[in-house]
Every structure is written in C-alpha cells, then in structure tokens.
Motif scaffolding. Sequence first.
Motif, PDB file in Angstrom:
ATOM      1  N   LEU A 109       0.834  -1.201   0.000  1.00 35.79           N
ATOM      2  CA  LEU A 109       0.000   0.000   0.000  1.00 35.79           C
ATOM      3  C   LEU A 109       0.869   1.252   0.000  1.00 35.79           C
ATOM      4  CD1 LEU A 109      -2.770   1.384   0.269  1.00 35.79           C
ATOM      5  CD2 LEU A 109      -2.564   1.123   2.746  1.00 35.79           C
ATOM      6  N   GLY A 110       1.953   1.202   0.755  1.00 38.99           N
ATOM      7  CA  GLY A 110       2.871   2.343   0.781  1.00 38.99           C
ATOM      8  C   GLY A 110       3.484   2.608  -0.582  1.00 38.99           C
ATOM      9  N   ILE A 111       3.840   1.549  -1.306  1.00 36.28           N
ATOM     10  CA  ILE A 111       4.406   1.713  -2.645  1.00 36.28           C
ATOM     11  C   ILE A 111       3.395   2.373  -3.576  1.00 36.28           C
ATOM     12  CG2 ILE A 111       5.170   0.427  -4.699  1.00 36.28           C
ATOM     13  CD1 ILE A 111       6.501  -1.568  -2.809  1.00 36.28           C
ATOM     14  N   ALA A 112       2.117   2.036  -3.396  1.00 38.64           N
ATOM     15  CA  ALA A 112       1.061   2.598  -4.251  1.00 38.64           C
ATOM     16  C   ALA A 112       0.660   4.006  -3.827  1.00 38.64           C
ATOM     17  CB  ALA A 112      -0.165   1.686  -4.230  1.00 38.64           C
ATOM     18  N   THR A 113       1.203   4.496  -2.711  1.00 39.53           N
ATOM     19  CA  THR A 113       0.849   5.816  -2.175  1.00 39.53           C
ATOM     20  C   THR A 113       2.073   6.707  -2.227  1.00 39.53           C
ATOM     21  OG1 THR A 113      -0.626   4.681  -0.641  1.00 39.53           O
ATOM     22  CG2 THR A 113      -0.226   7.009  -0.241  1.00 39.53           C
ATOM     23  N   ILE A 142       7.583   3.343   6.007  1.00 39.26           N
ATOM     24  CA  ILE A 142       8.880   3.162   5.341  1.00 39.26           C
ATOM     25  C   ILE A 142       8.700   3.070   3.835  1.00 39.26           C
ATOM     26  CG2 ILE A 142      10.853   1.609   5.084  1.00 39.26           C
ATOM     27  CD1 ILE A 142      10.277   0.754   8.052  1.00 39.26           C
ATOM     28  N   ALA A 143       7.725   2.282   3.387  1.00 45.07           N
ATOM     29  CA  ALA A 143       7.574   2.010   1.959  1.00 45.07           C
ATOM     30  C   ALA A 143       7.060   3.209   1.179  1.00 45.07           C
ATOM     31  CB  ALA A 143       6.639   0.818   1.747  1.00 45.07           C
ATOM     32  N   SER A 144       6.177   4.007   1.790  1.00 42.30           N
ATOM     33  CA  SER A 144       5.510   5.069   1.038  1.00 42.30           C
ATOM     34  C   SER A 144       6.474   6.074   0.422  1.00 42.30           C
ATOM     35  CB  SER A 144       4.488   5.777   1.932  1.00 42.30           C
ATOM     36  OG  SER A 144       3.780   6.751   1.192  1.00 42.30           O
ATOM     37  N   PRO A 145       7.432   6.627   1.180  1.00 45.11           N
ATOM     38  CA  PRO A 145       8.376   7.536   0.532  1.00 45.11           C
ATOM     39  C   PRO A 145       9.485   6.819  -0.220  1.00 45.11           C
ATOM     40  CG  PRO A 145       8.870   7.396   2.872  1.00 45.11           C
ATOM     41  CD  PRO A 145       7.609   6.600   2.646  1.00 45.11           C
ATOM     42  N   LEU A 146       9.781   5.575   0.206  1.00 50.50           N
ATOM     43  CA  LEU A 146      10.932   4.874  -0.347  1.00 50.50           C
ATOM     44  C   LEU A 146      10.759   4.546  -1.824  1.00 50.50           C
ATOM     45  CD1 LEU A 146      13.686   3.723   0.469  1.00 50.50           C
ATOM     46  CD2 LEU A 146      12.540   1.588   1.068  1.00 50.50           C
ATOM     47  N   VAL A 173      11.202  -5.448   0.634  1.00 51.14           N
ATOM     48  CA  VAL A 173      11.770  -6.309   1.680  1.00 51.14           C
ATOM     49  C   VAL A 173      12.137  -5.484   2.910  1.00 51.14           C
ATOM     50  CG1 VAL A 173      13.744  -7.759   2.291  1.00 51.14           C
ATOM     51  CG2 VAL A 173      12.569  -8.105   0.121  1.00 51.14           C
ATOM     52  N   ILE A 174      12.782  -4.335   2.704  1.00 52.14           N
ATOM     53  CA  ILE A 174      13.172  -3.478   3.828  1.00 52.14           C
ATOM     54  C   ILE A 174      11.947  -3.046   4.623  1.00 52.14           C
ATOM     55  CG2 ILE A 174      14.061  -1.178   4.409  1.00 52.14           C
ATOM     56  CD1 ILE A 174      16.109  -1.524   2.175  1.00 52.14           C
ATOM     57  N   ALA A 175      10.923  -2.562   3.927  1.00 55.09           N
ATOM     58  CA  ALA A 175       9.728  -2.072   4.617  1.00 55.09           C
ATOM     59  C   ALA A 175       9.012  -3.197   5.362  1.00 55.09           C
ATOM     60  CB  ALA A 175       8.777  -1.417   3.615  1.00 55.09           C
ATOM     61  N   THR A 176       8.912  -4.376   4.741  1.00 53.09           N
ATOM     62  CA  THR A 176       8.208  -5.494   5.371  1.00 53.09           C
ATOM     63  C   THR A 176       8.961  -6.003   6.594  1.00 53.09           C
ATOM     64  OG1 THR A 176       7.286  -6.165   3.231  1.00 53.09           O
ATOM     65  CG2 THR A 176       7.270  -7.804   4.994  1.00 53.09           C
ATOM     66  N   LEU A 177      10.254  -6.277   6.430  1.00 49.35           N
ATOM     67  CA  LEU A 177      11.034  -6.846   7.533  1.00 49.35           C
ATOM     68  C   LEU A 177      11.262  -5.839   8.653  1.00 49.35           C
ATOM     69  CD1 LEU A 177      13.695  -9.037   5.673  1.00 49.35           C
ATOM     70  CD2 LEU A 177      11.519  -9.726   6.704  1.00 49.35           C
ATOM     71  N   ALA A 178      11.568  -4.597   8.288  1.00 52.72           N
ATOM     72  CA  ALA A 178      11.805  -3.588   9.321  1.00 52.72           C
ATOM     73  C   ALA A 178      10.542  -3.352  10.135  1.00 52.72           C
ATOM     74  CB  ALA A 178      12.275  -2.279   8.685  1.00 52.72           C
ATOM     75  N   GLY A 179       9.392  -3.260   9.472  1.00 55.70           N
ATOM     76  CA  GLY A 179       8.135  -3.087  10.198  1.00 55.70           C
ATOM     77  C   GLY A 179       7.840  -4.276  11.092  1.00 55.70           C
ATOM     78  N   TYR A 180       8.110  -5.473  10.598  1.00 52.26           N
ATOM     79  CA  TYR A 180       7.862  -6.675  11.393  1.00 52.26           C
ATOM     80  C   TYR A 180       8.742  -6.697  12.641  1.00 52.26           C
ATOM     81  CZ  TYR A 180       7.304 -11.591  12.633  1.00 52.26           C
ATOM     82  OH  TYR A 180       7.046 -12.757  13.310  1.00 52.26           O
TER      83      TYR A 180
END
Length: 349
Positions: A109-113, A142-146, A173-180
């Motif tokens: 969702l972050g990638i799409a935003t 993490i993913a949204s701006p990245l 991978v960074i956003a998923t693992l770091a958030g987890y």
Amino acid sequence: MSTLDTSPGRHRSRRLITVAVMAGAWLLAYAGNRPFWDLLVYQVAGLDPDSRLGSGLHFFVTDTAKIILLLAGIIFVVTVARSFLSLERTRALLGGRREGVANLVAAGLGIATPFCSCSAVPAFIGFVAAGVPLGVTLSFLIASPLINEVAVVLLYGMFGMRIAALYIGSGLVIATLAGYVLGRISPPRWVEPFVYATTLRGVPVATGQRLTLDDRITLGREEVGKILRKTWPYLVVGIGLGAVIHGWVPADFFARWAGAGNPLAPLVAVLLGVPLYSNAAGVLPLVEVLHAKGVAMGTVLAFMMSVVALSLPEMILLRRVLKPPLLAAFTGVVATAIVITGYLFNTIL
C-alpha cells in the motif's frame, strides 16, 4: 452515554452536502497549492526559481501547506471511518499470526501511495489511531516515501529494468522486515498517548457507542484540531530544515568520501543522505551524477533510500508522535537494512 441517530432526513441531507462541499474545497486547495505558491513566490515576489532563496522559500511554503492539508484530510477521513469499525476487530484482523502478511500488504500500500517522508506521517498517525498494529503501520511509513511509480519509471529510464526491479524488491523487503521487527520490539507505550486517545466534545468515546452523523463529523473535526495542535511546531521546524538544505548537491564531496575505493562507502552514503530531504524523483538526478562519477550502484541506491526514508525533517516530525526509544529503533533498523542492501547491490552489480 450512547447517542441515538434520530435526526430528520432533511437535516442529514444538509450535513452530507456540507461534507461534500468541504471535500470539494479540500481538493481545490490541494490541487491549487503549487500553482498558487508558484505565482506568489516567483511572479509576485520576483524570486529566481534557480536561486537558493527562491527555491528554498518555495519549497518551505509549498510543502508546509501540502502536508497540513494532507494531515487534516487524512485524519478526518480515517477518524470518521474508524467510528464505524470495532477497534478490537481491526486489531484482530491485522495482528497475531497474520502480522507478517499484514506488513507485506502495508508495504505494498505504501508503494502505491506516493507520499514523501513527511507527508506519510499523517497517514501513519491515522492508521495507529485506528488500531492497526504499530509494526504494520511502520511498514507503510517506510515504503511510502521509499518507492513510488515516478521514481521507478525514472530509474528504469536511467539504468534499465534490472536496477529498477532490484530497487522495488529491496524496498519492499526493507519495509516489510523492518516493520515486522519493530512491531515485535516496540511496545505501544513508545507511542505518544494522544495518538491513541479518541474523544468527542471532550469526553472519551466508549467502545460500541452509537454515533449520529453529526457526532462523526464533530469527531473528525476535533481529531484534526487535536493532532494539528500537537504536531504543527514540529512540522514547521522539520520542513524549515528541509528548505535550508534544499538544493544542496554535494556531488564532488560525496564522490570523494563514498567512492569505489572506500570499503565503508554504503555506510558513508547513508550518513550523508539522512540530513537531506527530498522525494525519490527529486534525488534521482543526483544519483545519476554520482554514478557517472564512478560511485558504485549499491552506494548511490543506499544514498537515495536514506534521503527518502530517513530524512531529518521526518525524524523531527515523528518525534512528536514516537517516543525516543521507538524513534531510535526505527532509525537504527531502517538504516541498517539500507546499508546491508547497499553492500549487497555492490556485490552483485
């Protein structure tokens, strides 16, 4: 005490029309934000868009207005939406054994935003307040701006499909693992209490309380006011710092200290990238220059990731939402993941 929805249909229609007018005004203000400041700063004030003063001032006023609009709009919508949902049901859906999958979905969702690091913070506040687990929400943050579609297209045009695909995959991978990881080590007490508190006319909203349409609109309006009062000084300071360093392009300095001959190049790249503030598309021209100067691809991508995912203005704004232990953990986990990715890319490319 519950409030029954007994308002006449005519009154309800007027309230819906009011909400529609408010939404239209918000969309108009958001769409006209940049043209308005273009006119005021460059035409009326006569500042040169290529000068440090002109570009810095324009950056400050445009981003301040944009992020305040985003903050108000997202918090209002999320607050009204969550007034229809059970907090416990939301947490049960996204928590527990499904949390790893939820982190991946949040990162997608972050990638799409396509938010920048600071404008992703309002959505972060709304998701946490709505009962979404903290680690899942951090994956989105993490993913949204990245990663965003503009940056991916430009990266593909500059370096080809392989680099663009590796960047998307590594960011996910960074956003998923770091958030987890952060969700596992970060207790809720590390988030400022105001993020979780929901009140209606000064009184806490009870679980299962029935609300009228007027109640829901009032709830959203009050929540916007509460969060804006809590965050606006940090918002202005963060964007102000971004405006001061906006346009600073340390290409020669960067190439000297993070060049191919330095084994610590990815680490240096991240340390240099954090103070800067830009979105992925804005930093790509510098990435192209650095690569042309001989800086390894993994190093320049690590620099790009640190600029867009760990900017100093974002850290200042997040401090009003996250307590120091969680802010330090967030920075450390994401920075470590980016450095490792830089070394990995330097090895395989």
